[in-house]
Design a protein around this motif. Structure first.
Motif, short mmCIF file in Angstrom:
data_model
loop_
_atom_site.label_atom_id
_atom_site.label_comp_id
_atom_site.label_asym_id
_atom_site.label_seq_id
_atom_site.Cartn_x
_atom_site.Cartn_y
_atom_site.Cartn_z
N HIS A 78 -0.39 8.87 1.51
CA HIS A 78 -1.08 10.11 1.86
C HIS A 78 -1.06 11.06 0.67
O HIS A 78 -0.01 11.29 0.06
CB HIS A 78 -0.41 10.79 3.06
CG HIS A 78 -1.05 12.08 3.42
ND1 HIS A 78 -2.27 12.15 4.06
CD2 HIS A 78 -0.65 13.36 3.20
CE1 HIS A 78 -2.58 13.43 4.23
NE2 HIS A 78 -1.62 14.18 3.72
N GLU A 84 0.81 -1.22 0.00
CA GLU A 84 0.00 0.00 0.00
C GLU A 84 0.84 1.27 0.00
O GLU A 84 0.36 2.32 -0.42
CB GLU A 84 -0.95 0.01 1.20
CG GLU A 84 -2.06 -1.01 1.07
CD GLU A 84 -3.08 -0.85 2.17
OE1 GLU A 84 -3.79 0.16 2.18
OE2 GLU A 84 -3.16 -1.76 3.02
N ASP A 85 2.09 1.19 0.47
CA ASP A 85 2.93 2.38 0.48
C ASP A 85 3.70 2.54 -0.84
O ASP A 85 4.55 3.40 -0.96
CB ASP A 85 3.88 2.39 1.68
CG ASP A 85 4.88 1.24 1.68
OD1 ASP A 85 4.86 0.40 0.76
OD2 ASP A 85 5.68 1.19 2.62
N VAL A 87 3.05 7.86 4.20
CA VAL A 87 1.78 7.21 4.51
C VAL A 87 1.05 7.90 5.66
O VAL A 87 1.65 8.58 6.48
CB VAL A 87 1.99 5.72 4.86
CG1 VAL A 87 2.51 4.94 3.65
CG2 VAL A 87 2.94 5.56 6.04
N ASP A 88 -0.26 7.64 5.69
CA ASP A 88 -1.08 8.16 6.78
C ASP A 88 -1.08 7.15 7.94
O ASP A 88 -0.34 6.16 7.90
CB ASP A 88 -2.51 8.45 6.29
CG ASP A 88 -3.21 7.22 5.72
OD1 ASP A 88 -2.81 6.07 6.01
OD2 ASP A 88 -4.20 7.41 4.97
N ARG A 89 -1.90 7.37 8.92
CA ARG A 89 -1.93 6.48 10.10
C ARG A 89 -2.45 5.08 9.79
O ARG A 89 -2.21 4.15 10.55
CB ARG A 89 -2.75 7.12 11.22
CG ARG A 89 -2.05 8.33 11.77
CD ARG A 89 -2.81 8.94 12.90
NE ARG A 89 -2.10 10.16 13.28
CZ ARG A 89 -2.43 10.89 14.29
NH1 ARG A 89 -3.45 10.56 15.05
NH2 ARG A 89 -1.73 11.97 14.57
N GLN A 90 -3.15 4.94 8.69
CA GLN A 90 -3.65 3.62 8.29
C GLN A 90 -2.65 2.88 7.41
O GLN A 90 -2.92 1.78 6.95
CB GLN A 90 -4.99 3.74 7.55
CG GLN A 90 -6.17 4.12 8.43
CD GLN A 90 -6.16 5.59 8.84
OE1 GLN A 90 -5.82 6.46 8.05
NE2 GLN A 90 -6.50 5.85 10.09
N GLY A 91 -1.49 3.51 7.12
CA GLY A 91 -0.47 2.88 6.31
C GLY A 91 -0.69 3.01 4.81
O GLY A 91 -0.01 2.38 4.02
N LYS A 92 -1.63 3.86 4.41
CA LYS A 92 -1.90 4.08 2.99
C LYS A 92 -1.21 5.36 2.53
O LYS A 92 -1.00 6.28 3.32
CB LYS A 92 -3.39 4.18 2.73
CG LYS A 92 -4.11 2.88 3.03
CD LYS A 92 -5.58 2.99 2.71
CE LYS A 92 -6.25 1.66 3.03
NZ LYS A 92 -7.66 1.70 2.76
#
Length: 146
Positions: free
Chosen positions: A80, A31-32, A73-78
């Motif tokens: 940003h 996802e990153d 990435v954001d806090r969900q690991g996706k």
């Protein structure tokens, strides 16, 4: 003769399975390393130990950064996506931790924006720290001339 024919048939099945598997992508992008920017799915890839951005038309944008790299990435690991003046922007990071001293770290990053339908990379910025997380808006906008 029948036994060797069965062994040959079994070997052919195994080899054809291996060739089929070898032709497939072995690991899906994490996802990153994938982002959808302005409706386009973009993927980070390794091209001769350099980070490149693969676009939907299969063209590549060289990022002038070593591999491995990832999107911030954001806090969900996706990945940003920051928006500024209705322009979507992502950051690509390369983090290098010194194996001899895990507390010493160097990072390179560059922002990429989609403006007027075109991808535009910023300059490469360097930091003497481990850049992590999404950062804040100035990290996404300050590397461009607006």
């Amino acid at each position: 003769m029948i036994k060797s024919s069965r062994n040959l048939a079994a070997l052919c099945c195994v080899l054809s399975s291996l060739w089929a598997c070898a032709g497939q992508q072995t690991t899906p992008a994490s996802e990153d390393q994938v982002v959808t920017l302005g409706g386009q799915r973009l993927m980070l890839e390794n091209d001769q130990q350099q980070c490149v951005l693969r676009q939907p038309d299969q063209s590549m944008l060289a990022l002038e950064m070593p591999w491995p790299c990832q999107f911030a990435v954001d806090r969900q690991g996706k990945a940003h996506i920051e928006s500024f003046n209705n322009v979507p922007i992502v950051i690509v990071l390369h983090v290098n931790v010194d194996p001899a001293n895990s507390r010493e770290c160097r990072s390179e990053y560059r922002a990429i924006r989609q403006i007027n339908g075109q991808l535009e990379p910023s300059i490469v910025a360097r930091s003497a720290s481990c850049v992590r997380g999404a950062g804040d808006q100035k990290d996404y906008t300050a590397l461009f001339t607006w």
